[in-house]
Design a protein around this motif. Structure first.
Motif, mmCIF file in Angstrom:
data_model
loop_
_atom_site.group_PDB
_atom_site.id
_atom_site.type_symbol
_atom_site.label_atom_id
_atom_site.label_comp_id
_atom_site.label_asym_id
_atom_site.label_seq_id
_atom_site.Cartn_x
_atom_site.Cartn_y
_atom_site.Cartn_z
ATOM 1 N N ARG A 98 0.779 -0.826 -0.438
ATOM 2 C CA ARG A 98 0.127 -0.657 0.064
ATOM 3 C C ARG A 98 1.035 1.231 0.235
ATOM 4 N N SER A 99 0.173 2.660 -0.223
ATOM 5 C CA SER A 99 0.623 3.611 -0.826
ATOM 6 C C SER A 99 -0.066 4.281 -0.361
ATOM 7 N N SER A 100 0.154 5.948 0.317
ATOM 8 C CA SER A 100 -0.488 6.599 0.285
ATOM 9 C C SER A 100 -0.978 7.689 -0.765
ATOM 10 N N SER A 109 -4.766 8.101 6.431
ATOM 11 C CA SER A 109 -4.880 8.759 4.854
ATOM 12 C C SER A 109 -7.060 7.686 4.568
ATOM 13 N N TRP A 112 -5.755 5.605 -1.076
ATOM 14 C CA TRP A 112 -4.560 4.703 -0.497
ATOM 15 C C TRP A 112 -4.895 4.455 -1.884
ATOM 16 N N LEU A 127 -9.090 2.458 2.828
ATOM 17 C CA LEU A 127 -8.410 0.773 3.015
ATOM 18 C C LEU A 127 -9.558 -0.007 3.846
ATOM 19 N N PHE A 161 -5.000 4.012 8.751
ATOM 20 C CA PHE A 161 -5.855 3.944 7.943
ATOM 21 C C PHE A 161 -6.702 3.810 9.001
#
Length: 162
Positions: A98-100, A109, A112, A127, A161
Motif C-alpha cells: 500500500r501507498s498513500s 489517509s 490509498w 483501506l 488507515f
C-alpha cells in the motif's frame, strides 16, 4: 572495500541485540516500485552465534513481514550480512503493498493505492477488507528494516488507515 552484490534468493542475517539475530531473504524485484528488492523477513529469533547450515530451516519459517529495500545498501553499510542463497523464494503471489497519496504527516489517509508485486497500482481510497493487511510499499531504508525486525514497527511517520 569489496563491492556489495546481491541476487534473488540471497539470505541475510540481522543482529537484533547482543544475543540474538533474525533472517530475511531477497525474493523478487518489483517493477511497480522502482524495480526495488522485495524481502521476506522471518519471525523466528535465533541465538547470535547460531550457524544454520540448512537454509531450508530459515526459508520454511513463518514470515513476519514483506518490504521493499535496497539489499546492497544494507550489506554495504553493515546492517546485515549475506549467509547464503537458495532458489526457494516461497510464494509471493498474494503479497499486497500500500501507498498513500497523502503527505506522510497526514494522520489518517483516505487516499490509498494498493498493488501486488509487478502489477499496476490501483487506487482504492479508504483501506477496507483484505487491503488493510497490505504492507507499507515505500522503499524502506536499511536501518528501518532492522528497527522493524527488532520492534515489530517502523521508525518513521506514515499515515494510518483508521
Amino acid at each position: 572495500m569489496a563491492r556489495a552484490n546481491t541476487k534473488i534468493g540471497d539470505i541475510f542475517s540481522v543482529k537484533i541485540n547482543d544475543s540474538s539475530k533474525k533472517y530475511f531473504q531477497y525474493i523478487v524485484s518489483d517493477l511497480t516500485q522502482l524495480n526495488s528488492d522485495v524481502i521476506r523477513a522471518f519471525k523466528k529469533v535465533h541465538p547470535v552465534n547460531a550457524n544454520l547450515d540448512d537454509l531450508t530451516e530459515i526459508v520454511n519459517g513463518e514470515v513476519e513481514f514483506y518490504a521493499h529495500c535496497v539489499t546492497k545498501l544494507g550489506l554495504k553499510m553493515g546492517y546485515w550480512e549475506k549467509i547464503g542463497n537458495t532458489n526457494d523464494v516461497g510464494n509471493f503471489d498474494d503479497v499486497l503493498f500500500r501507498s498513500s497519496g497523502d503527505n506522510p504527516q497526514t494522520k489518517v489517509s483516505q487516499d490509498w493505492w494498493v498493488w501486488k508485486i509487478n502489477e499496476e497500482q490501483r487506487q482504492v481510497g479508504k483501506l477496507e477488507g483484505e487491503n488493510r493487511k497490505a504492507e507499507v510499499g515505500s522503499v524502506i531504508p536499511p536501518d528501518s528494516i532492522v528497527h522493524r525486525m527488532q520492534t515489530g514497527k517502523y521508525d518513521f511517520v506514515y499515515p494510518e488507515f483508521e
